[in-house]
Design a protein around this motif. Structure first.
Motif, PDB file in Angstrom:
ATOM      1  N   ALA A   1       1.020  -0.818  -0.228  1.00  0.00           N
ATOM      2  CA  ALA A   1      -0.007   0.189  -0.314  1.00  0.00           C
ATOM      3  C   ALA A   1       0.918   1.158   0.327  1.00  0.00           C
ATOM      4  CB  ALA A   1      -0.754  -0.046   1.236  1.00  0.00           C
ATOM      5  N   GLU A   2       1.635   1.070   0.411  1.00  0.00           N
ATOM      6  CA  GLU A   2       3.300   2.170   0.922  1.00  0.00           C
ATOM      7  C   GLU A   2       3.651   2.938  -0.592  1.00  0.00           C
ATOM      8  OE1 GLU A   2       6.679   4.052   3.030  1.00  0.00           O
ATOM      9  OE2 GLU A   2       5.524   2.530   4.196  1.00  0.00           O
ATOM     10  N   LEU A   3       3.854   1.535  -1.278  1.00  0.00           N
ATOM     11  CA  LEU A   3       4.681   1.799  -2.385  1.00  0.00           C
ATOM     12  C   LEU A   3       4.230   1.662  -4.112  1.00  0.00           C
ATOM     13  CD1 LEU A   3       8.015  -0.095  -2.097  1.00  0.00           C
ATOM     14  CD2 LEU A   3       7.235   1.886  -1.812  1.00  0.00           C
ATOM     15  N   GLY A   4       3.097   1.509  -3.880  1.00  0.00           N
ATOM     16  CA  GLY A   4       1.908   0.936  -4.645  1.00  0.00           C
ATOM     17  C   GLY A   4       1.761  -0.242  -5.343  1.00  0.00           C
ATOM     18  N   VAL A   5       0.712  -0.676  -5.704  1.00  0.00           N
ATOM     19  CA  VAL A   5       0.299  -1.752  -6.329  1.00  0.00           C
ATOM     20  C   VAL A   5       1.356  -1.781  -8.165  1.00  0.00           C
ATOM     21  CG1 VAL A   5      -1.227  -3.199  -8.323  1.00  0.00           C
ATOM     22  CG2 VAL A   5      -1.744  -2.425  -6.131  1.00  0.00           C
ATOM     23  N   GLY A   6       1.702  -2.119  -8.942  1.00  0.00           N
ATOM     24  CA  GLY A   6       2.742  -2.543  -9.352  1.00  0.00           C
ATOM     25  C   GLY A   6       3.825  -2.193  -9.413  1.00  0.00           C
ATOM     26  N   LYS A   7       4.082  -1.113  -8.007  1.00  0.00           N
ATOM     27  CA  LYS A   7       5.683  -0.608  -7.744  1.00  0.00           C
ATOM     28  C   LYS A   7       5.964  -1.742  -6.587  1.00  0.00           C
ATOM     29  CE  LYS A   7       4.131   3.573  -9.487  1.00  0.00           C
ATOM     30  NZ  LYS A   7       4.142   5.229  -8.735  1.00  0.00           N
ATOM     31  N   VAL A   8       5.847  -2.991  -6.865  1.00  0.00           N
ATOM     32  CA  VAL A   8       6.237  -4.153  -5.384  1.00  0.00           C
ATOM     33  C   VAL A   8       6.423  -5.299  -6.899  1.00  0.00           C
ATOM     34  CG1 VAL A   8       6.009  -5.182  -3.368  1.00  0.00           C
ATOM     35  CG2 VAL A   8       5.790  -2.655  -3.639  1.00  0.00           C
ATOM     36  N   VAL A   9       7.826  -5.988  -6.238  1.00  0.00           N
ATOM     37  CA  VAL A   9       7.815  -7.317  -7.097  1.00  0.00           C
ATOM     38  C   VAL A   9       8.004  -8.305  -5.790  1.00  0.00           C
ATOM     39  CG1 VAL A   9       8.753  -6.562  -9.053  1.00  0.00           C
ATOM     40  CG2 VAL A   9      10.801  -7.154  -7.162  1.00  0.00           C
ATOM     41  N   PHE A  10       7.772  -9.552  -6.040  1.00  0.00           N
ATOM     42  CA  PHE A  10       7.596 -10.841  -5.154  1.00  0.00           C
ATOM     43  C   PHE A  10       8.374 -11.732  -5.679  1.00  0.00           C
ATOM     44  CE2 PHE A  10       3.825 -11.445  -6.804  1.00  0.00           C
ATOM     45  CZ  PHE A  10       3.623 -12.822  -7.323  1.00  0.00           C
ATOM     46  N   LYS A  11       9.649 -12.670  -5.328  1.00  0.00           N
ATOM     47  CA  LYS A  11      10.576 -13.243  -5.291  1.00  0.00           C
ATOM     48  C   LYS A  11      10.379 -14.406  -4.354  1.00  0.00           C
ATOM     49  CE  LYS A  11      13.186  -9.588  -5.940  1.00  0.00           C
ATOM     50  NZ  LYS A  11      14.478  -9.432  -6.231  1.00  0.00           N
ATOM     51  N   ALA A  12      11.254 -15.871  -4.924  1.00  0.00           N
ATOM     52  CA  ALA A  12      11.632 -16.455  -4.031  1.00  0.00           C
ATOM     53  C   ALA A  12      13.289 -16.090  -3.710  1.00  0.00           C
ATOM     54  CB  ALA A  12      11.800 -17.638  -4.910  1.00  0.00           C
ATOM     55  N   PHE A  13      13.574 -16.645  -2.720  1.00  0.00           N
ATOM     56  CA  PHE A  13      14.810 -17.067  -1.897  1.00  0.00           C
ATOM     57  C   PHE A  13      15.271 -17.652  -3.029  1.00  0.00           C
ATOM     58  CE2 PHE A  13      12.328 -15.663   2.128  1.00  0.00           C
ATOM     59  CZ  PHE A  13      13.450 -14.506   2.224  1.00  0.00           C
ATOM     60  N   ILE A  14      15.763 -18.503  -3.678  1.00  0.00           N
ATOM     61  CA  ILE A  14      16.613 -19.078  -4.377  1.00  0.00           C
ATOM     62  C   ILE A  14      15.751 -19.976  -5.063  1.00  0.00           C
ATOM     63  CG2 ILE A  14      16.396 -21.767  -2.672  1.00  0.00           C
ATOM     64  CD1 ILE A  14      19.375 -21.748  -2.966  1.00  0.00           C
ATOM     65  N   ALA A  15      16.194 -20.099  -6.590  1.00  0.00           N
ATOM     66  CA  ALA A  15      15.513 -20.794  -8.121  1.00  0.00           C
ATOM     67  C   ALA A  15      16.638 -22.365  -7.497  1.00  0.00           C
ATOM     68  CB  ALA A  15      15.798 -20.365  -8.553  1.00  0.00           C
ATOM     69  N   ILE A  16      14.679 -23.444  -7.535  1.00  0.00           N
ATOM     70  CA  ILE A  16      15.157 -25.195  -7.289  1.00  0.00           C
ATOM     71  C   ILE A  16      14.453 -25.533  -8.250  1.00  0.00           C
ATOM     72  CG2 ILE A  16      15.540 -25.047  -4.598  1.00  0.00           C
ATOM     73  CD1 ILE A  16      12.090 -25.136  -4.733  1.00  0.00           C
ATOM     74  N   LEU A  17      14.728 -26.052  -8.751  1.00  0.00           N
ATOM     75  CA  LEU A  17      14.799 -27.069 -10.105  1.00  0.00           C
ATOM     76  C   LEU A  17      12.787 -26.896  -9.526  1.00  0.00           C
ATOM     77  CD1 LEU A  17      17.428 -29.191 -11.585  1.00  0.00           C
ATOM     78  CD2 LEU A  17      16.257 -26.922 -12.353  1.00  0.00           C
ATOM     79  N   GLU A  18      12.747 -28.139  -8.909  1.00  0.00           N
ATOM     80  CA  GLU A  18      11.170 -28.602  -8.159  1.00  0.00           C
ATOM     81  C   GLU A  18       9.840 -27.591  -8.474  1.00  0.00           C
ATOM     82  OE1 GLU A  18      14.501 -30.717  -6.393  1.00  0.00           O
ATOM     83  OE2 GLU A  18      14.151 -28.919  -6.475  1.00  0.00           O
ATOM     84  N   ALA A  19      10.454 -26.169  -8.452  1.00  0.00           N
ATOM     85  CA  ALA A  19       9.198 -24.836  -8.146  1.00  0.00           C
ATOM     86  C   ALA A  19      10.277 -23.843  -8.176  1.00  0.00           C
ATOM     87  CB  ALA A  19       9.080 -25.020  -6.249  1.00  0.00           C
ATOM     88  N   TRP A  20      10.520 -23.851  -9.715  1.00  0.00           N
ATOM     89  CA  TRP A  20      11.209 -22.318  -9.570  1.00  0.00           C
ATOM     90  C   TRP A  20       9.837 -21.497 -10.375  1.00  0.00           C
ATOM     91  CZ3 TRP A  20      11.871 -18.821 -14.073  1.00  0.00           C
ATOM     92  CH2 TRP A  20      13.022 -17.986 -13.442  1.00  0.00           C
TER      93      TRP A  20
END
Length: 323
Positions: free
Chosen positions: A156-175
């Motif tokens: 809410a503070e930064l705005g929709v479309g101005k925030v990304v979400f990501k995983a800690f590490i790329a694993i083959l089972e759930a990239w």
């Protein structure tokens, strides 16, 4: 002898090993997945005899005590004989294998790219970010949370479309790719409670893949701004404009300080240069890829890795002589 711990078919390892062998270096390569199902080991400590760490490889038996440098890169989990089926027996056998193999490798006493403990610690992004700030690097606003309300407040503070979400590490089972938080994602934020999620302020600009080998940096600029998916350049490498790049000296000094603080000899650093010229740090991958950058830019990264391993092996040999 240079010991390489990796798995068959890992293209970066294959390229470097072939360069070392063409240069006349003895290279022994082991895959952790071979232990104990496909490869035996025997470690001995006998009065009046040197310690021995013998393993079986496709080339025959090798005493790893002869290793003068080690390369720890993208390893696989141990595998057991299929006759071991009972869950308790499987857990016990895997634990015992890890204790024996890890202890054997740590006992070798040769220099490593990267030291195994440092490599494992540096994979943890919260540690990276803390050290990055300490050495003066700029980070995007970042939240790691399992609390949906905190995630909602951050977005809410930064705005929709101005925030990304990501995983800690790329694993083959759930990239998972890095994604922008869109309006429809807000309905799913309660699921944050199931596992920690990284939320970061979206930083527009040109991506930089910076490969650190020892005290040298090799930088590729990857401009994905006009591609079909500028949020995550990994998704559009073929579309991006790629070329070699130079970094400001002060920034190079901070990145090398980061490597030293993390105890890394090798690292693949991801940053982004904003339109106003600010450099923003995202992460360092202790086992990150470089071939895609090397092939598009001509940067001699594989040769630099091979050369550094050779230098480490020579230094390791001199240390043995001094003993």
């Amino acid at each position: 002898m240079i010991l390489v711990v990796s798995y068959p078919g890992e293209e970066h390892t294959d390229d470097v090993v072939s360069r070392l062998e063409r240069a006349g270096r003895e290279v022994v390569r082991i895959d952790l997945a071979d232990f104990p199902a496909a490869s035996g080991l025997s470690c001995t400590w006998e009065p009046g005899a040197p310690d021995a760490y013998r393993v079986h490889t496709p080339q025959g038996e090798v005493d790893l005590a002869r290793a003068r440098a080690g390369w720890w890169r993208r390893v696989r989990a141990h595998t057991l004989d299929p006759l071991v089926r009972d869950p308790d027996a499987v857990a016990f056998a895997l634990s015992e294998t890890n204790e024996a193999v890890s202890g054997m490798l740590d006992a070798l006493g040769c220099p490593w790219m990267n030291p195994r403990e440092a490599d494992a610690a540096a994979h943890h992004k919260p540690l990276q970010w803390a050290v990055a700030r300490q050495v003066g690097l700029t980070l995007p606003r970042t939240l790691v949370t399992t609390r949906p309300d905190d995630a909602r407040a951050f977005i809410a503070e930064l705005g929709v479309g101005k925030v990304v979400f990501k995983a800690f590490i790329a694993i083959l089972e759930a990239w998972r790719e890095t994604r922008l938080v869109e309006a429809q994602d807000l309905e799913q934020l309660d699921s944050v409670r199931f596992a920690p999620v990284i939320f970061q302020e979206y930083v527009p600009g040109v991506d930089l893949r910076i490969i650190a080998v020892g005290g040298k940096l090799y930088t590729a600029e990857l401009d994905a701004q006009d591609t079909s998916y500028p949020v995550d350049m990994r998704m559009v490498i073929g579309e991006a404009k790629v070329r070699p790049a130079e970094l400001p000296r002060a920034l190079e000094d901070r990145l090398l300080a980061l490597q030293r603080r993390l105890g890394l000899v090798y690292g693949a650093i991801d940053m982004r240069r904003t339109p106003d010229g600010e450099y923003v740090f995202f992460e360092v991958n202790p086992a990150g890829q470089w071939m895609f950058a090397q092939e598009r830019t001509g940067l001699p990264i594989s040769q630099a890795v091979a050369d550094h391993l050779a230098v480490m092996a020579d230094a390791g040999a001199r240390e043995v002589v001094r003993r």
